[in-house]
Design an enzyme around this catalytic site. Sequence first.
Site, PDB file in Angstrom:
ATOM      1  N   GLY A   1      29.951  40.103  37.913  1.00  0.00           N
ATOM      2  CA  GLY A   1      28.916  39.865  36.906  1.00  0.00           C
ATOM      3  C   GLY A   1      27.921  38.771  37.265  1.00  0.00           C
TER       4      GLY A   1
ATOM      5  N   LYS B   1      34.141  48.193  30.524  1.00  0.00           N
ATOM      6  CA  LYS B   1      34.579  46.962  29.840  1.00  0.00           C
ATOM      7  C   LYS B   1      34.422  47.131  28.317  1.00  0.00           C
ATOM      8  CE  LYS B   1      33.652  44.337  33.992  1.00  0.00           C
ATOM      9  NZ  LYS B   1      33.356  43.059  34.622  1.00  0.00           N
TER      10      LYS B   1
ATOM     11  N   GLU C   1      38.266  42.363  44.038  1.00  0.00           N
ATOM     12  CA  GLU C   1      37.139  41.890  43.230  1.00  0.00           C
ATOM     13  C   GLU C   1      37.120  40.364  43.241  1.00  0.00           C
ATOM     14  OE1 GLU C   1      35.823  45.005  40.146  1.00  0.00           O
ATOM     15  OE2 GLU C   1      37.338  43.784  39.187  1.00  0.00           O
TER      16      GLU C   1
ATOM     17  N   GLU D   1      39.363  39.379  34.314  1.00  0.00           N
ATOM     18  CA  GLU D   1      39.070  38.975  32.921  1.00  0.00           C
ATOM     19  C   GLU D   1      40.342  38.946  32.097  1.00  0.00           C
ATOM     20  OE1 GLU D   1      36.014  41.931  32.420  1.00  0.00           O
ATOM     21  OE2 GLU D   1      34.803  40.826  33.875  1.00  0.00           O
TER      22      GLU D   1
ATOM     23  N   ASN E   1      33.951  50.853  35.264  1.00  0.00           N
ATOM     24  CA  ASN E   1      34.654  50.035  34.273  1.00  0.00           C
ATOM     25  C   ASN E   1      33.620  49.596  33.235  1.00  0.00           C
ATOM     26  OD1 ASN E   1      36.071  48.192  32.788  1.00  0.00           O
ATOM     27  ND2 ASN E   1      36.396  46.719  34.448  1.00  0.00           N
TER      28      ASN E   1
ATOM     29  N   HIS F   1      42.920  43.002  35.847  1.00  0.00           N
ATOM     30  CA  HIS F   1      41.519  42.612  36.035  1.00  0.00           C
ATOM     31  C   HIS F   1      41.396  41.100  35.832  1.00  0.00           C
ATOM     32  CE1 HIS F   1      37.214  42.253  35.487  1.00  0.00           C
ATOM     33  NE2 HIS F   1      37.119  43.427  36.093  1.00  0.00           N
TER      34      HIS F   1
ATOM     35  N   SER G   1      29.505  42.879  41.421  1.00  0.00           N
ATOM     36  CA  SER G   1      28.052  42.971  41.577  1.00  0.00           C
ATOM     37  C   SER G   1      27.604  44.120  42.477  1.00  0.00           C
ATOM     38  CB  SER G   1      27.478  41.635  42.059  1.00  0.00           C
ATOM     39  OG  SER G   1      27.632  40.654  41.045  1.00  0.00           O
TER      40      SER G   1
HETATM   41  P1  13P Z   1      30.301  43.779  37.889  1.00  0.00           P
HETATM   42  O1  13P Z   1      30.056  45.068  38.621  1.00  0.00           O
HETATM   43  O2  13P Z   1      29.554  43.678  36.589  1.00  0.00           O
HETATM   44  O3  13P Z   1      30.134  42.588  38.773  1.00  0.00           O
HETATM   45  O4  13P Z   1      31.842  43.799  37.446  1.00  0.00           O
HETATM   46  C1  13P Z   1      32.794  44.152  38.379  1.00  0.00           C
HETATM   47  C2  13P Z   1      34.049  44.393  37.656  1.00  0.00           C
HETATM   48  O5  13P Z   1      34.613  43.493  37.063  1.00  0.00           O
HETATM   49  C3  13P Z   1      34.588  45.760  37.672  1.00  0.00           C
HETATM   50  O6  13P Z   1      35.903  45.782  37.241  1.00  0.00           O
END
Ligand code: 13P
Length: 254
Positions: free
Chosen positions: A168, A9, A162, A96, A7, A94, A208
């Site tokens: 993150g 993003k 997640e 976010e 992803n 997601h 992470s």
């Molecule tokens: P990270 O791997 O940066 O923690 O993000 C995970 C994520 O949101 C994947 O969709």
Amino acid sequence: MKTIIANWKMNVGSRESVALARGVLLALKGKKQLPDVVVCPPHVALGEVRKIVARSHAALGAQNVFWEETGAFTGETSTRMLAELGVSHVILGHSERRRLFGETDEAVGKKIVAALSAGLVPIVCVGESSTDNAREFVATQLRGALKGLHLRHKERILVAYEPVWAIGTGVAAQPADAVSMHAFIRSLVADLLPGVKASQVSILYGGSVDGANAYAFLREDEVDGLLVGGASVKLSEFGKILEAAVSVLEARAA
Ligand code: 13P
């Protein structure tokens, strides 16, 4: 099988997405046991990345979609538009999107239905924040999103666990905790989707994940794969994650 999803993003534009996609294909070259790999660039890069991954082992995913087919929905993209671009997977719900764009379980549910009817594989993201009761929270999200859903024979759904506190932050879940949550999610999904076969549901871990911890997740049978954010835009790190998947698969094949 193991599935590794990148992803990207809103971290890369078209040019960088193309370079990353080329790097991913290079990392897979010559390997006998390959995980399923899905790269999810931002919408604007889908067309260019498609040219790179077409006829390769990697599939193309999108990071979001709207549930209506067509109409006056400024700024939105439909499932058909994605399918026309060669997209086969789509990330839905997601954290976010839930936090920053107000996406609800009901909205995620409509997106799942729309994605499936366009032949896309939904990657449904769930996960608690540090103050929630993890199982209760995830169960509510899944009940809301999968309510009334009937998976047809060949349809598949991926659920990505997640935990919000792991995204993150550099603090991944303990593999044992992920395993126990995955088992919980698997049995809940089986209850919510009567008649669904085990092969139709995959549960991935995200939050992470990096080159150092990927193997510890992937060696677990409960972990069908990984959804990777930050480490997926660093080719050396993502290469290590792919290597971890390859070694788990090779060990199984031996
Ligand atoms: P990270 O791997 O940066 O923690 O993000 C995970 C994520 O949101 C994947 O969709």
